[in-house]
Every structure is written in structure tokens, then in C-alpha cells.
Write a protein that holds these residues in place. Structure first.
Motif, PDB file in Angstrom:
ATOM      1  N   VAL A  77       0.849  -1.196   0.000  1.00  0.00           N
ATOM      2  CA  VAL A  77       0.000   0.000   0.000  1.00  0.00           C
ATOM      3  C   VAL A  77       0.884   1.245   0.000  1.00  0.00           C
ATOM      4  N   THR A  78       1.938   1.236   0.811  1.00  0.00           N
ATOM      5  CA  THR A  78       2.874   2.362   0.866  1.00  0.00           C
ATOM      6  C   THR A  78       3.510   2.614  -0.497  1.00  0.00           C
ATOM      7  N   HIS A  79       3.842   1.540  -1.221  1.00  0.00           N
ATOM      8  CA  HIS A  79       4.418   1.669  -2.569  1.00  0.00           C
ATOM      9  C   HIS A  79       3.373   2.115  -3.592  1.00  0.00           C
ATOM     10  N   GLY A  80       2.097   2.021  -3.219  1.00  0.00           N
ATOM     11  CA  GLY A  80       1.028   2.405  -4.138  1.00  0.00           C
ATOM     12  C   GLY A  80       0.592   1.290  -5.071  1.00  0.00           C
ATOM     13  N   TYR A  81       0.972   0.037  -4.767  1.00  0.00           N
ATOM     14  CA  TYR A  81       0.645  -1.091  -5.639  1.00  0.00           C
ATOM     15  C   TYR A  81      -0.673  -1.773  -5.272  1.00  0.00           C
ATOM     16  N   VAL A  82      -1.140  -1.576  -4.033  1.00  0.00           N
ATOM     17  CA  VAL A  82      -2.338  -2.264  -3.535  1.00  0.00           C
ATOM     18  C   VAL A  82      -3.208  -1.259  -2.798  1.00  0.00           C
ATOM     19  N   THR A  83      -4.514  -1.473  -2.879  1.00  0.00           N
ATOM     20  CA  THR A  83      -5.456  -0.690  -2.082  1.00  0.00           C
ATOM     21  C   THR A  83      -6.293  -1.639  -1.238  1.00  0.00           C
ATOM     22  N   ARG A  84      -6.763  -1.114  -0.107  1.00  0.00           N
ATOM     23  CA  ARG A  84      -7.669  -1.856   0.769  1.00  0.00           C
ATOM     24  C   ARG A  84      -9.033  -1.174   0.714  1.00  0.00           C
ATOM     25  N   ALA A  85     -10.080  -1.982   0.820  1.00  0.00           N
ATOM     26  CA  ALA A  85     -11.431  -1.418   0.864  1.00  0.00           C
ATOM     27  C   ALA A  85     -12.304  -2.299   1.746  1.00  0.00           C
ATOM     28  N   GLU A  86     -13.254  -1.667   2.411  1.00  0.00           N
ATOM     29  CA  GLU A  86     -14.227  -2.428   3.200  1.00  0.00           C
ATOM     30  C   GLU A  86     -15.132  -3.200   2.260  1.00  0.00           C
ATOM     31  N   ASP A  87     -15.495  -4.391   2.672  1.00  0.00           N
ATOM     32  CA  ASP A  87     -16.485  -5.164   1.921  1.00  0.00           C
ATOM     33  C   ASP A  87     -17.826  -4.429   2.034  1.00  0.00           C
ATOM     34  N   PRO A  88     -18.509  -4.207   0.923  1.00  0.00           N
ATOM     35  CA  PRO A  88     -19.773  -3.452   0.986  1.00  0.00           C
ATOM     36  C   PRO A  88     -20.872  -4.169   1.774  1.00  0.00           C
ATOM     37  N   LEU A  96      -8.802  -6.622  -0.833  1.00  0.00           N
ATOM     38  CA  LEU A  96      -7.554  -6.106  -1.389  1.00  0.00           C
ATOM     39  C   LEU A  96      -7.668  -6.016  -2.899  1.00  0.00           C
ATOM     40  N   HIS A  97      -7.159  -4.921  -3.421  1.00  0.00           N
ATOM     41  CA  HIS A  97      -7.224  -4.672  -4.863  1.00  0.00           C
ATOM     42  C   HIS A  97      -5.857  -4.255  -5.373  1.00  0.00           C
ATOM     43  N   LEU A  98      -5.552  -4.695  -6.560  1.00  0.00           N
ATOM     44  CA  LEU A  98      -4.348  -4.253  -7.244  1.00  0.00           C
ATOM     45  C   LEU A  98      -4.623  -2.855  -7.785  1.00  0.00           C
ATOM     46  N   SER A  99      -3.775  -1.893  -7.453  1.00  0.00           N
ATOM     47  CA  SER A  99      -3.962  -0.532  -7.955  1.00  0.00           C
ATOM     48  C   SER A  99      -3.499  -0.467  -9.410  1.00  0.00           C
ATOM     49  N   ALA A 100      -3.747   0.669 -10.032  1.00  0.00           N
ATOM     50  CA  ALA A 100      -3.283   0.865 -11.411  1.00  0.00           C
ATOM     51  C   ALA A 100      -1.761   0.747 -11.475  1.00  0.00           C
ATOM     52  N   ALA A 101      -1.063   1.280 -10.461  1.00  0.00           N
ATOM     53  CA  ALA A 101       0.405   1.187 -10.430  1.00  0.00           C
ATOM     54  C   ALA A 101       0.852  -0.275 -10.276  1.00  0.00           C
ATOM     55  N   GLY A 102       0.121  -1.039  -9.477  1.00  0.00           N
ATOM     56  CA  GLY A 102       0.440  -2.456  -9.315  1.00  0.00           C
ATOM     57  C   GLY A 102       0.220  -3.232 -10.598  1.00  0.00           C
TER      58      GLY A 102
END
Length: 163
Positions: A77-88, A96-102
């Protein structure tokens, strides 16, 4: 005293190890310039296949504890490769999601590896390529059988890849 088969297996494994060593010297491969641990890279690869996976499920894929995974993901997450989100549907679950940078990093790594493979294979004659195709199909089948014997679930896109 080694049998003929044991000696042959040793020669094949030694040649494969030498090939991997030569690959490690290829500085055109993006993999060798990225500052990630093997576990971090595994997380990125798994997220590419299972975007939005729950942290708990990812621990099972990696064989690590939730605390260990949390540290790995924190760095990604610090590197900007992954994001975290609450389950709706359940706020206790973190997805966990792969970011655009990841995604971009994985594409760069895969593309540079494919280019290196293309360079190497272009140096080999057609008869050798046909032989290699046959050998790889047999190895893929052996790996598939081994995975099934171990009770490993094979993704659908790999299930019939050797046929």
C-alpha cells in the motif's frame, strides 16, 4: 552408484539451474530492478488473479498468518501497488485490490520477461523449438497431475492447457 536415469535427471536439473543463473544476469528484465520481496510479488500476482480477495482468503493462498499478511500488504500500500477497501456487505472484511500502479508493474515485469524469452527462443532452430514444445507439454501434464495428487485446485485456464 547412480543409475542412468538418476544421472540424466541430475544433468537436466543442473542445466536448468545454469539457465536460471544466466537469466538472473539479464538486466533488461524489470523483475530484477523492482524492490519487492518474493512474498510481496506473490501478493501482487495473486491479486491480479483474484482482485478484491478478502485478506483471510489471501492468507490461505500464501500460507501465512493474518499478521504477516498485514505487514506485507502495508508495504505494498505504501508503494502504491495495492489498495484496501471495506467489503460493501460486511464492514469487518477488508478486500484487497491491485492498484493501477500495481497492474502496470506486473505488466512491465511480464512484458520484459516475454521479450527476454523471445530473444532467447529466436536463437533456436525450428526443430529444437518443436522438441521444446513437446517437452513443455509433457512437463505441464506432469505438473498438473502432481498438483491434483496434492489436492491443489487448478484454475480453469490451466486445467486443459496441455490439451
Amino acid at each position: 552408484m547412480k543409475t542412468h536415469r538418476e544421472a540424466l535427471l541430475l544433468r537436466v536439473m543442473t542445466a536448468e539451474q545454469r539457465l536460471r543463473t544466466l537469466f538472473a544476469y539479464d538486466r533488461t528484465n524489470r523483475l530484477f530492478s523492482v524492490n519487492l520481496t518474493m512474498q510481496q510479488l506473490k501478493v501482487l500476482i495473486l491479486l491480479a488473479r483474484h482482485d478484491g480477495i478478502a485478506s483471510q482468503e489471501l492468507t490461505r493462498h500464501l500460507g501465512v498468518t493474518l499478521a504477516t499478511l498485514s505487514g506485507i500488504v502495508d508495504r505494498l500500500v505504501t508503494h502504491g501497488y495495492v489498495t484496501r477497501a471495506e467489503d460493501p456487505h460486511d464492514r469487518r472484511i477488508r478486500r484487497l485490490h491491485l492498484s493501477a500502479a500495481g497492474q502496470e508493474l506486473l505488466v512491465e515485469i511480464m512484458d520484459s520477461g516475454a521479450r527476454a524469452q523471445q530473444r532467447l527462443l529466436s536463437r533456436v532452430d525450428d526443430d529444437t523449438l518443436l522438441l521444446l514444445e513437446t517437452v513443455l507439454a509433457r512437463l505441464l501434464e506432469a505438473a498438473r497431475e502432481d498438483a491434483l495428487e496434492q489436492g491443489i485446485a487448478i484454475p480453469d485456464d490451466l486445467e486443459n492447457a496441455s490439451h
